[in-house]
Design a protein around this motif. Sequence first.
Motif, mmCIF file in Angstrom:
data_model
loop_
_atom_site.group_PDB
_atom_site.id
_atom_site.type_symbol
_atom_site.label_atom_id
_atom_site.label_comp_id
_atom_site.label_asym_id
_atom_site.label_seq_id
_atom_site.Cartn_x
_atom_site.Cartn_y
_atom_site.Cartn_z
ATOM 1 N N GLN A 60 -1.456 -5.967 -5.932
ATOM 2 C CA GLN A 60 -2.500 -6.044 -4.901
ATOM 3 C C GLN A 60 -1.888 -6.164 -3.505
ATOM 4 O O GLN A 60 -2.393 -5.595 -2.544
ATOM 5 N N LEU A 61 -0.763 -6.891 -3.399
ATOM 6 C CA LEU A 61 -0.124 -7.012 -2.085
ATOM 7 C C LEU A 61 0.409 -5.658 -1.627
ATOM 8 O O LEU A 61 0.359 -5.314 -0.454
ATOM 9 N N ARG A 62 0.908 -4.868 -2.597
ATOM 10 C CA ARG A 62 1.422 -3.538 -2.232
ATOM 11 C C ARG A 62 0.306 -2.563 -1.884
ATOM 12 O O ARG A 62 0.467 -1.698 -1.033
ATOM 13 N N PRO B 106 -9.513 -7.001 1.115
ATOM 14 C CA PRO B 106 -8.427 -7.899 0.704
ATOM 15 C C PRO B 106 -8.944 -9.135 -0.036
ATOM 16 O O PRO B 106 -8.206 -9.740 -0.794
ATOM 17 N N GLN C 37 -2.452 -3.494 -0.452
ATOM 18 C CA GLN C 37 -2.799 -3.876 0.920
ATOM 19 C C GLN C 37 -1.804 -3.285 1.910
ATOM 20 O O GLN C 37 -2.189 -2.769 2.953
ATOM 21 N N ALA C 38 -0.518 -3.393 1.575
ATOM 22 C CA ALA C 38 0.518 -2.919 2.489
ATOM 23 C C ALA C 38 0.424 -1.412 2.703
ATOM 24 O O ALA C 38 0.953 -0.886 3.670
ATOM 25 N N ARG C 39 -0.233 -0.713 1.770
ATOM 26 C CA ARG C 39 -0.406 0.732 1.925
ATOM 27 C C ARG C 39 -1.738 1.080 2.561
ATOM 28 O O ARG C 39 -2.100 2.258 2.639
ATOM 29 N N GLY C 40 -2.480 0.046 2.958
ATOM 30 C CA GLY C 40 -3.736 0.290 3.653
ATOM 31 C C GLY C 40 -4.828 0.843 2.764
ATOM 32 O O GLY C 40 -5.686 1.589 3.220
ATOM 33 N N ASP D 191 -8.223 1.242 0.849
ATOM 34 C CA ASP D 191 -9.531 0.922 1.396
ATOM 35 C C ASP D 191 -10.334 0.006 0.462
ATOM 36 O O ASP D 191 -11.407 0.355 0.007
#
Lengths: 312, 388
Positions: A252-254, A264, A256-259, A261
């Motif tokens: 999930q953190l990755r 969060p 998010q880091a890839r934007g 949609d």
Amino acid sequence: MLLEDVLAGTVRSGISVLYAAEGELISERSGVINLGMEGCMLTGALAAFATASATGSLLLGVLAAAGGGALLALVHAVVVITCRANQLASGLAVSFLGLGLTSWLGAPYVSQSISPLNRVNIPVLSAVPFAGPVLFQHDVLTYMGLALGPLIWLFLYRTRAGLILRATGEDGAVAFAYGHSPTLVRYLAVVFGGMLAALGGAQLVLAYTLNWVENITVGRGFVAVALVIFAGWEPLRATVGAFVFGGSLALQLRLQARGVDVSPFLLNMAPYVLTLAILVIASRGRARRPPGEIRAVFGTSGPGSTRSAVDA
Amino acid sequence: MLKKEVVVSSRMSPLARRKSTIGVIVAVGVAIAAAVGCGSSSGSPASKEKGHETIGFLYVGPHNDYGYNQAAYAGSLAVKRAFPAAKILEAENVPETAEAERVMEKMIRDGATILFPTSFGHLGPAMNVARRHPDVRFLHMGGLKTAANLGTYFGTIYDTQYAVGQAAGMATKSNKLGYVVAFPIAQTLLNVNAFERGAQSVNPRAKTYVVFTGSWCDPGKQAEASNALIDQKIDVLEQHQDCTKTVIQTAERRGIFTTGYHVDASSLAPHGWLTGSEWDWGPLMVKMVKIVEDGRFRGSPYSGIYRTGVPSGVIKLAPFGAAATPAIRKQVTATYDKLKAGWIPFKGPIRDQSGKVRVAVGVTPNRHQLESTDYFVQGVVGKIPGGG
């Protein structure tokens, strides 16, 4: 590439939970629920960090963690095995005792630094594409943790001591009738379980966060307890569960880091929801019964009715 | 959550603590000594004499967290230095609940006439206590509500985040910057926007990748959030968390640049530290205590919603690290000088992620407008829940 990163992150984020889950599993297999794993992890984390920062020795830190976790688990053991108090109440008390004590004693260590437990690349294997970065480029405590599930499985199902542990967990009276002391077995199991959880805490601070703050585990000990139940008290399933938890965190953190949609807020819930869902689905169809003595704790049909006469 | 009301004695400077290699047993002794010291001092009458006030400070976290609370604690040390005869009461790890009311009531019983609740969420409890004690003055950090005897102040730290973003934008080789954020609130969004705008001003290709951890201090998650960003080839890492050590040390360990927030943490990253934003609450807190002493609190700016920033020195740029090249130092220092003169780095046009114009050409939004930011600017990669 993403998969490799996620899997390496899975091992890193899951390993401390794995230690605590296997510790809880040993304890519950002997018939004692220990909700104090959160406290044991915190104790291990602080003991490891404080000792490492004071002495500069990571080995002493790890030993101190094991000792600290064992000591806190011993409190639980005395209260529930010898004094026969309610296991759930005692476990929660031990958790909060661990949280309070480590917050208080740990205050001077918040700003301290340690030289961290470094990665040890396994020769040859660490150079293997994909598997290398995922499995063979970690610290010593992580390697130990990776071996934990299989080792405990071997112990439980392939050794006589494991058989005695399981028998004690199913029905203390039977173990007693065969000449084994359920009291001794449970003491050993609870203390060893606390020790494992503490090693998880030690791994967290020495190799991963590299610092100490109050309540640094933020509920990982409670996640471990839940994992054991949903893993049906099986060490290999518990290993999978811990890595599903770590994996969904890393993923999930990755994302998010890839934007990606997706909210969060939802992504931050993912580790809990996914772990629950996968373990529930995995154990579908097979009725997974808790060890008999654990059922007794919840007042359902356990062997507890005859127990008090024999293992006092 | 357990709360402890450890009153930190002024003898124990953070430096002394850091240097000592005391074991757990000595720590117990110190803590007990501090607790005993607290016990014996209670009940002493409040002095009305000037310079002899009792002043209470409340922190939501530990005073040595390399973050928000450490900055507030440094302010209390400055007050202590400026008013050597004053009695300073301190409580760490005070949750933002009714527990904060109890701590404040206890401090007032111990003679406190000025209270500094330093966390955003201490405001509610402080309002309640303020109503019961009209003679006590409350100076709250970071809020938007006031009362007759309660004012709230904060610093426009996003101003220096623009300069920090410039340092990041010049240092990056991959044109990817990372930002580990706790929650999507106006304060954090504003900092990210300022950082990205600063980076763009010197490097139009720089993008800022944002990860929300959903917690103000979960070092385990911070570590993996940092790893997630670094795996994606970002090479400068910034953060908005309460405890900052893990992110900085993870960045340093993996050999990338780092910029700071809240306090100067350059010692944690001897190789990768560029610069950072930091608070200097001391002079402002000293000024506020003086105003209260002189009986001029009512009608002073500090009795309302007070905002200040770089020109007053409350917001500072942290020292440059080894990684800051001469070109970076020159550019950032020039921007810092403009900020000192009162410049606001948010002149339109400002477009959000979807391309919609949020600030029109040539317009500079006022502080109040800025504090209600609910979008990311173009160039930020990350998703705000429910937002654009």
